[in-house]
Design an enzyme around this catalytic site. Structure first.
Site, PDB file in Angstrom:
ATOM      1  N   GLU A 172       0.832  -1.213   0.000  1.00  0.00           N
ATOM      2  CA  GLU A 172       0.000   0.000   0.000  1.00  0.00           C
ATOM      3  C   GLU A 172       0.860   1.254   0.000  1.00  0.00           C
ATOM      4  O   GLU A 172       2.085   1.208   0.131  1.00  0.00           O
ATOM      5  CB  GLU A 172      -0.956  -0.052   1.202  1.00  0.00           C
ATOM      6  CG  GLU A 172      -1.917  -1.229   1.081  1.00  0.00           C
ATOM      7  CD  GLU A 172      -3.015  -1.257   2.121  1.00  0.00           C
ATOM      8  OE1 GLU A 172      -2.957  -0.493   3.105  1.00  0.00           O
ATOM      9  OE2 GLU A 172      -3.956  -2.066   1.938  1.00  0.00           O
ATOM     10  N   CYS A 193      -9.348  -9.362  -7.083  1.00  0.00           N
ATOM     11  CA  CYS A 193     -10.181  -8.247  -7.554  1.00  0.00           C
ATOM     12  C   CYS A 193     -10.212  -8.214  -9.085  1.00  0.00           C
ATOM     13  O   CYS A 193      -9.448  -8.928  -9.758  1.00  0.00           O
ATOM     14  CB  CYS A 193      -9.656  -6.929  -7.001  1.00  0.00           C
ATOM     15  SG  CYS A 193      -8.206  -6.309  -7.881  1.00  0.00           S
ATOM     16  N   CYS A 233      -6.901  -7.497 -10.861  1.00  0.00           N
ATOM     17  CA  CYS A 233      -5.981  -8.646 -10.829  1.00  0.00           C
ATOM     18  C   CYS A 233      -6.444  -9.740 -11.784  1.00  0.00           C
ATOM     19  O   CYS A 233      -5.635 -10.390 -12.448  1.00  0.00           O
ATOM     20  CB  CYS A 233      -5.859  -9.185  -9.404  1.00  0.00           C
ATOM     21  SG  CYS A 233      -4.919  -8.070  -8.346  1.00  0.00           S
ATOM     22  N   GLU A 293      -1.721 -10.174  -5.866  1.00  0.00           N
ATOM     23  CA  GLU A 293      -1.714 -11.018  -7.063  1.00  0.00           C
ATOM     24  C   GLU A 293      -0.916 -10.363  -8.175  1.00  0.00           C
ATOM     25  O   GLU A 293      -0.142 -11.019  -8.890  1.00  0.00           O
ATOM     26  CB  GLU A 293      -3.146 -11.269  -7.548  1.00  0.00           C
ATOM     27  CG  GLU A 293      -4.016 -12.049  -6.573  1.00  0.00           C
ATOM     28  CD  GLU A 293      -4.724 -11.177  -5.545  1.00  0.00           C
ATOM     29  OE1 GLU A 293      -4.219 -10.083  -5.211  1.00  0.00           O
ATOM     30  OE2 GLU A 293      -5.788 -11.597  -5.067  1.00  0.00           O
TER      31      GLU A 293
HETATM   32  N1  THU Z   1      -6.048  -6.558  -2.271  1.00  0.00           N
HETATM   33  C1  THU Z   1      -5.242  -7.497  -2.799  1.00  0.00           C
HETATM   34  O1  THU Z   1      -4.028  -7.543  -2.510  1.00  0.00           O
HETATM   35  N2  THU Z   1      -5.786  -8.377  -3.677  1.00  0.00           N
HETATM   36  C2  THU Z   1      -7.087  -8.376  -4.074  1.00  0.00           C
HETATM   37  O2  THU Z   1      -7.450  -9.089  -4.989  1.00  0.00           O
HETATM   38  C3  THU Z   1      -8.043  -7.533  -3.363  1.00  0.00           C
HETATM   39  C4  THU Z   1      -7.459  -6.433  -2.567  1.00  0.00           C
HETATM   40  C5  THU Z   1      -5.465  -5.582  -1.352  1.00  0.00           C
HETATM   41  C6  THU Z   1      -5.439  -4.170  -1.906  1.00  0.00           C
HETATM   42  C7  THU Z   1      -5.409  -3.359  -0.643  1.00  0.00           C
HETATM   43  O3  THU Z   1      -4.063  -3.248  -0.211  1.00  0.00           O
HETATM   44  C8  THU Z   1      -6.170  -4.200   0.352  1.00  0.00           C
HETATM   45  O4  THU Z   1      -6.200  -5.512  -0.168  1.00  0.00           O
HETATM   46  C9  THU Z   1      -7.599  -3.727   0.608  1.00  0.00           C
HETATM   47  O5  THU Z   1      -8.295  -3.574  -0.577  1.00  0.00           O
END
Ligand code: THU
Length: 160
Positions: free
Chosen positions: A64, A112, A115, A75
């Site tokens: 982040e 998500c 990804c 991912e």
């Molecule tokens: N996040 C992922 O790493 N992968 C996903 O497929 C969904 C979301 C992360 C992004 C962010 O740092 C946190 O999860 C909250 O959305």
């Protein structure tokens, strides 16, 4: 007018222990890297373990940023590392675990949309399916035997 019906079939395992042993090993690595995620804002940690055709395992977690949109999901961190370092080696599977620092996550957490789109690019590039497994911190694990199951009607280079 005609209708297009899209059907997706996923497999749901009751728990980590029900997974094949090799997938359990990958899930353990996803959990290991998940717990090293840099997610001070969302407190939502995600880890991804990618098995390549040559047996190599690539790990990634979410990174982040104070400027929120500059962060990246686990991912894509992992899949872009694989693409950068093993450009000619196919991806066999991606195994994902997510954990919230605020509650115990028992819902399997799918990748998500961004990804999915990123993974779809590699599936199309290598022309063979990528198996995806995903879980929360505990509980059920979902398996999709191809990324395409998770992203029907994908936009790919055939449209370009
Ligand atoms: N996040 C992922 O790493 N992968 C996903 O497929 C969904 C979301 C992360 C992004 C962010 O740092 C946190 O999860 C909250 O959305």
């Amino acid at each position: 007018m005609e209708e297009i019906e899209i059907k997706t079939v996923l497999q749901v395992y009751d728990s980590f222990l029900e997974l094949p042993k090799d997938v359990q090993g990958l899930m353990k690595q996803a959990v290991f890297v998940r717990d090293k995620a840099y997610a001070p804002y969302s407190k939502f940690l995600v880890g991804a373990a990618i098995l390549l055709e040559n047996g190599e395992v690539v790990l990634g977690n979410n990174q982040e940023n104070a400027c929120y949109p500059s962060g990246l999901c686990a991912e894509r961190t992992a899949v872009y590392y694989a693409g950068a370092n093993f450009p000619d080696v196919a991806i066999v599977s991606i195994v994902i675990s997510a954990k919230s620092l605020q509650e115990v996550l028992t819902t399997p957490t799918p990748p998500c949309g961004s990804c999915r789109q990123a993974i779809a690019e590699y599936e199309s590039k290598q022309n063979s399916p990528i198996t995806i497994y995903f879980m929360g911190e505990k509980g059920k694990v979902v398996k999709s035997s191809s990324l395409a199951n998770l992203l029907p009607f994908v936009f790919d280079n055939s449209y370009l």
